[in-house]
Write an enzyme that holds these catalytic residues in place. Structure first.
Site, PDB file in Angstrom:
ATOM      1  CD  GLU A 183      27.069  35.047  73.821  1.00  0.00           C
ATOM      2  OE1 GLU A 183      26.514  35.952  74.442  1.00  0.00           O
ATOM      3  OE2 GLU A 183      27.714  35.233  72.751  1.00  0.00           O
ATOM      4  CD  GLU A 185      23.622  38.952  74.513  1.00  0.00           C
ATOM      5  OE1 GLU A 185      22.812  38.471  73.705  1.00  0.00           O
ATOM      6  OE2 GLU A 185      23.972  38.358  75.551  1.00  0.00           O
ATOM      7  CB  ALA A 235      25.768  35.187  81.764  1.00  0.00           C
ATOM      8  N   GLY A 251      26.985  38.234  77.672  1.00  0.00           N
ATOM      9  CA  GLY A 251      25.951  39.109  78.229  1.00  0.00           C
ATOM     10  C   GLY A 251      26.455  40.504  78.521  1.00  0.00           C
TER      11      GLY A 251
END
Length: 259
Positions: free
Chosen positions: A135, A115, A67, A112
């Site tokens: 993260e 994910e 992200a 992300g």
């Protein structure tokens, strides 16, 4: 059909769509513009009624590096929740897409990006791929489903280690852990995934969708609920063109010709 946004492209060829995150200079990191474009591209892919959706990243280095940290840095709790909800929405849409989704992991897949790959049905990695839920070193945790989907693939102990340490693992280790289904040579990834997509697109449409829904239910509901769903989905396929053609072809000792 080719549809392009500034940071995402969607190429539809018969029953296969290829959705590419196209920010190679930023390692395909997901800023808000790209998130919006991903949702629009998923809308277009669903409208095209494709049977297979391939998700990948542009360039030679990254699938999706994660992200947009610069954007996230100053978010309030309320703003962070809205950002997380959009990430969850995109991942749920991949997970529930009415066709098979394949992540062609051609490089870095962190945070992300990892994910997004977790939300797909199948994951094929280039030998150059590196994956991780990184993260923790940003002072946060996976926020788009990683804490829930990762243990289902790799087991609880491995998932805890990957998330607690923020470890980045290469394609070989990802395969050994069950995070990806196979690893192929970097220059063969696109052709290999295209062959998979073509083969899957030729499978019976209704049966594939029912199988996907039943498999998803296994992760989302108690065992009895999942078994009940499977029973109803299985019996509901009887009388469909796919079921009739598949069984007639078997009895007649020929290859089926699905619609």
């Amino acid at each position: 059909m080719d549809t392009d946004w500034e940071t995402v492209s969607l190429d539809v060829d018969d029953d296969v769509a290829t959705l590419t995150v196209d920010r190679p200079d930023s390692l395909n990191a997901l800023n808000t513009e790209t998130m919006d474009a991903l949702e629009a591209a998923l809308d277009a892919a669903e409208e095209a009624d494709v049977r297979v959706l391939v998700l990948t990243g542009a360039g030679d280095k990254a699938f999706v590096a994660g992200a947009d940290i610069g954007y996230m840095q100053s978010l309030s709790t309320e703003e962070a929740e809205a950002y997380a909800e959009q990430g969850h929405t995109i991942c749920r849409r991949l997970e529930r897409f009415p066709g098979v989704t394949i992540a062609a992991v051609n490089g870095y897949a962190f945070g992300g990006g990892c994910e997004l790959a977790l939300a797909c049905d199948l994951r094929v990695a280039s030998e150059r791929a590196v994956l991780g839920q990184t993260e923790i070193d940003l002072g946060i945790i996976p926020g788009w489903g990683g804490t829930q989907r990762l243990p289902a693939l790799v087991g609880d102990e491995v998932a805890r280690r990957l998330i607690f340490f923020g470890e980045r693992i290469d394609a070989g280790d990802a395969y050994e852990h069950g995070l990806v289904g196979e690893v192929v040579a970097h220059d063969q990834l696109n052709d290999h995934v295209a062959e998979m997509a073509t083969e899957l697109a030729a499978k019976p449409k209704f049966a594939i969708r029912a199988a996907k829904e039943a498999l998803n239910t296994a992760h989302e509901a108690p065992r009895d609920v999942g078994l009940d769903f499977e029973r109803r989905a299985w019996s509901g396929l009887f009388g469909t063109p796919d079921q009739r053609e598949g069984m007639e072809a078997f009895v007649e000792k020929r290859d089926p010709e699905f619609e």
